[in-house]
Design a protein around this motif. Sequence first.
Motif, PDB file in Angstrom:
ATOM      1  N   ARG A  74      39.494  42.291  37.973  1.00 41.06           N
ATOM      2  CA  ARG A  74      38.574  41.962  39.058  1.00 41.06           C
ATOM      3  C   ARG A  74      38.668  43.001  40.166  1.00 41.06           C
ATOM      4  O   ARG A  74      39.743  43.529  40.451  1.00 41.06           O
ATOM      5  CB  ARG A  74      38.899  40.571  39.621  1.00 41.06           C
ATOM      6  CG  ARG A  74      38.734  39.457  38.596  1.00 41.06           C
ATOM      7  CD  ARG A  74      39.224  38.114  39.129  1.00 41.06           C
ATOM      8  NE  ARG A  74      39.240  37.123  38.063  1.00 41.06           N
ATOM      9  CZ  ARG A  74      39.733  35.893  38.186  1.00 41.06           C
ATOM     10  NH1 ARG A  74      40.269  35.505  39.356  1.00 41.06           N
ATOM     11  NH2 ARG A  74      39.714  35.065  37.162  1.00 41.06           N
TER      12      ARG A  74
ATOM     13  N   TRP B  97      35.849  45.834  47.720  1.00 42.50           N
ATOM     14  CA  TRP B  97      34.648  45.191  48.259  1.00 42.50           C
ATOM     15  C   TRP B  97      34.387  45.593  49.711  1.00 42.50           C
ATOM     16  O   TRP B  97      33.235  45.790  50.106  1.00 42.50           O
ATOM     17  CB  TRP B  97      34.777  43.671  48.168  1.00 42.50           C
ATOM     18  CG  TRP B  97      34.668  43.111  46.789  1.00 42.50           C
ATOM     19  CD1 TRP B  97      35.645  42.480  46.076  1.00 42.50           C
ATOM     20  CD2 TRP B  97      33.527  43.140  45.927  1.00 42.50           C
ATOM     21  NE1 TRP B  97      35.177  42.110  44.835  1.00 42.50           N
ATOM     22  CE2 TRP B  97      33.882  42.497  44.709  1.00 42.50           C
ATOM     23  CE3 TRP B  97      32.233  43.646  46.059  1.00 42.50           C
ATOM     24  CZ2 TRP B  97      32.992  42.350  43.645  1.00 42.50           C
ATOM     25  CZ3 TRP B  97      31.345  43.493  44.994  1.00 42.50           C
ATOM     26  CH2 TRP B  97      31.722  42.864  43.809  1.00 42.50           C
TER      27      TRP B  97
ATOM     28  N   TYR C 158      30.483  37.426  39.928  1.00 38.87           N
ATOM     29  CA  TYR C 158      31.402  36.822  40.892  1.00 38.87           C
ATOM     30  C   TYR C 158      30.630  35.702  41.568  1.00 38.87           C
ATOM     31  O   TYR C 158      29.623  35.957  42.246  1.00 38.87           O
ATOM     32  CB  TYR C 158      31.869  37.873  41.897  1.00 38.87           C
ATOM     33  CG  TYR C 158      32.756  38.953  41.301  1.00 38.87           C
ATOM     34  CD1 TYR C 158      34.133  38.925  41.488  1.00 38.87           C
ATOM     35  CD2 TYR C 158      32.205  39.997  40.545  1.00 38.87           C
ATOM     36  CE1 TYR C 158      34.956  39.914  40.942  1.00 38.87           C
ATOM     37  CE2 TYR C 158      33.014  40.987  39.993  1.00 38.87           C
ATOM     38  CZ  TYR C 158      34.382  40.944  40.200  1.00 38.87           C
ATOM     39  OH  TYR C 158      35.190  41.922  39.656  1.00 38.87           O
TER      40      TYR C 158
ATOM     41  N   PRO D 252      34.454  36.856  45.686  1.00 37.55           N
ATOM     42  CA  PRO D 252      35.466  37.480  46.546  1.00 37.55           C
ATOM     43  C   PRO D 252      35.511  36.811  47.920  1.00 37.55           C
ATOM     44  O   PRO D 252      34.498  36.313  48.410  1.00 37.55           O
ATOM     45  CB  PRO D 252      34.987  38.937  46.660  1.00 37.55           C
ATOM     46  CG  PRO D 252      34.028  39.132  45.533  1.00 37.55           C
ATOM     47  CD  PRO D 252      33.417  37.811  45.263  1.00 37.55           C
ATOM     48  N   GLU D 253      36.662  36.822  48.524  1.00 39.50           N
ATOM     49  CA  GLU D 253      36.842  36.187  49.835  1.00 39.50           C
ATOM     50  C   GLU D 253      35.885  36.770  50.871  1.00 39.50           C
ATOM     51  O   GLU D 253      35.310  36.046  51.692  1.00 39.50           O
ATOM     52  CB  GLU D 253      38.285  36.358  50.298  1.00 39.50           C
ATOM     53  CG  GLU D 253      38.596  35.689  51.619  1.00 39.50           C
ATOM     54  CD  GLU D 253      38.452  34.175  51.577  1.00 39.50           C
ATOM     55  OE1 GLU D 253      38.105  33.572  52.614  1.00 39.50           O
ATOM     56  OE2 GLU D 253      38.686  33.594  50.491  1.00 39.50           O
ATOM     57  N   CYS D 254      35.663  38.076  50.825  1.00 37.81           N
ATOM     58  CA  CYS D 254      34.803  38.715  51.832  1.00 37.81           C
ATOM     59  C   CYS D 254      33.346  38.313  51.696  1.00 37.81           C
ATOM     60  O   CYS D 254      32.560  38.511  52.625  1.00 37.81           O
ATOM     61  CB  CYS D 254      34.938  40.230  51.757  1.00 37.81           C
ATOM     62  SG  CYS D 254      34.424  40.952  50.178  1.00 37.81           S
TER      63      CYS D 254
ATOM     64  N   THR E 112      39.122  44.409  43.723  1.00 39.64           N
ATOM     65  CA  THR E 112      39.968  43.921  44.807  1.00 39.64           C
ATOM     66  C   THR E 112      39.185  43.786  46.103  1.00 39.64           C
ATOM     67  O   THR E 112      38.104  44.367  46.268  1.00 39.64           O
ATOM     68  CB  THR E 112      41.147  44.875  45.034  1.00 39.64           C
ATOM     69  OG1 THR E 112      40.628  46.146  45.481  1.00 39.64           O
ATOM     70  CG2 THR E 112      41.945  45.076  43.740  1.00 39.64           C
ATOM     71  N   GLU E 113      39.745  43.043  47.047  1.00 39.50           N
ATOM     72  CA  GLU E 113      39.110  42.912  48.362  1.00 39.50           C
ATOM     73  C   GLU E 113      38.964  44.271  49.024  1.00 39.50           C
ATOM     74  O   GLU E 113      37.989  44.527  49.736  1.00 39.50           O
ATOM     75  CB  GLU E 113      39.942  41.969  49.252  1.00 39.50           C
ATOM     76  CG  GLU E 113      39.910  40.515  48.826  1.00 39.50           C
ATOM     77  CD  GLU E 113      38.545  39.866  49.016  1.00 39.50           C
ATOM     78  OE1 GLU E 113      37.832  40.251  49.961  1.00 39.50           O
ATOM     79  OE2 GLU E 113      38.185  38.986  48.218  1.00 39.50           O
TER      80      GLU E 113
END
Length: 385
Positions: free
Chosen positions: A355, A361, A295, A316-318, A357-358
């Motif tokens: 993938r 994570w 990622y 990932p966004e986080c 998921t948030e």
Amino acid sequence: MDTAVAEFNRSGSQSDVKERFYRYFQEQCTEIQEQTGMLESHSAVGGERKDAVEHLVAAISRLSDEVADLTGLVPAYDQRIYSQAIKALSENLQESRAKFEPKPRFQFKTSQKNGSAISLNDAAELAAEERNGSGLRPGFMSSNESSMATTPANLITPPGEHDTLGDLPSFPKNYNEEIMKAAGPGGPIRKPSFSQATNVNISGHSGVHIILPSSAAHATASGSLTRLDKCIVDMSVPTANGAPFAGLALKNIKHSLIIAGHVAGAAHITGVSDSIIVVTSRQVRMHDCKNVDIYLHCASRPIIEDCSNVRFSPIPECHSISGESTQNHWDEVDDFKWLKAEHSPNWSILPEEERLTEEIWTNVVPGGPGVGLDDILKKIGILGR
């Protein structure tokens, strides 16, 4: 211990030299870091340990000279990254030497003192001894970009200030030993502070979950993770707020999750298999990797070589870096061992439905009460691959 290697070949185009030296430099850094960590295993009898130290000092000296020789061939930014990494290697070697070398009973106070003067003077003495027998030229740890300096040997105590009995210096922490002394495999999460270190070096662990706290922001001159199996290592916290790693090396890792955080320079990933990597980096180079999901936020085109089944996904966004404005080239991969026009079979895009998921994570990966290491590795699909 033998650290002698062939001198770097500077022939070829400027872009070719730049690419090859990145790989060469990181490989040398990783080798020096690993051998520094093994110093205590050498016997002090017969000068074996002393020889090992001298070989390492000569290796660092040679690497510094090679960086200096590339002036004009690599960008100034890259040279600054190299200088920071070389400084970290020298300081790491001095920390390791301090564990087994006799401590001076007295030390003299001066009104001004460079914090790294003792380690650099000691290293310079060893380098000089090595040069007498090996022909290495002077210039150990020299760099036009570096702020390092040594204190003159004949420094005189300023008038009016008396020499006083100093405290014996404390032994630097062995953070790998600290991690190993914690509860057994699969036990509580380890949070080594690295507050007394200048670089992060985690090596030789199996079945541990490590999360670096914010105190490790002092140790991001360089990062090295080697010889890990069934581990989770999260280094995102100390690198998230303006303290990225200057460079990062991941080597010989399997069945693990590595959240590498932010790397200002290059991330070199070698010999990684059946694992997941999360990283934001200026450059990424992968060698001899297989079955890896990465990622990624990368400011340049990622490079793979001698790899198979590497799957790429945006970060990932986080784990994205706040304020990161560079374009993400995560899916513009160059395979140096695939020269045909059609797409390389060695890498692919990780399908969205596969993938993590948030929610995974943020709620599963960090662990918690009743959630063990194996539970996390199973949930993210590493165990059972």
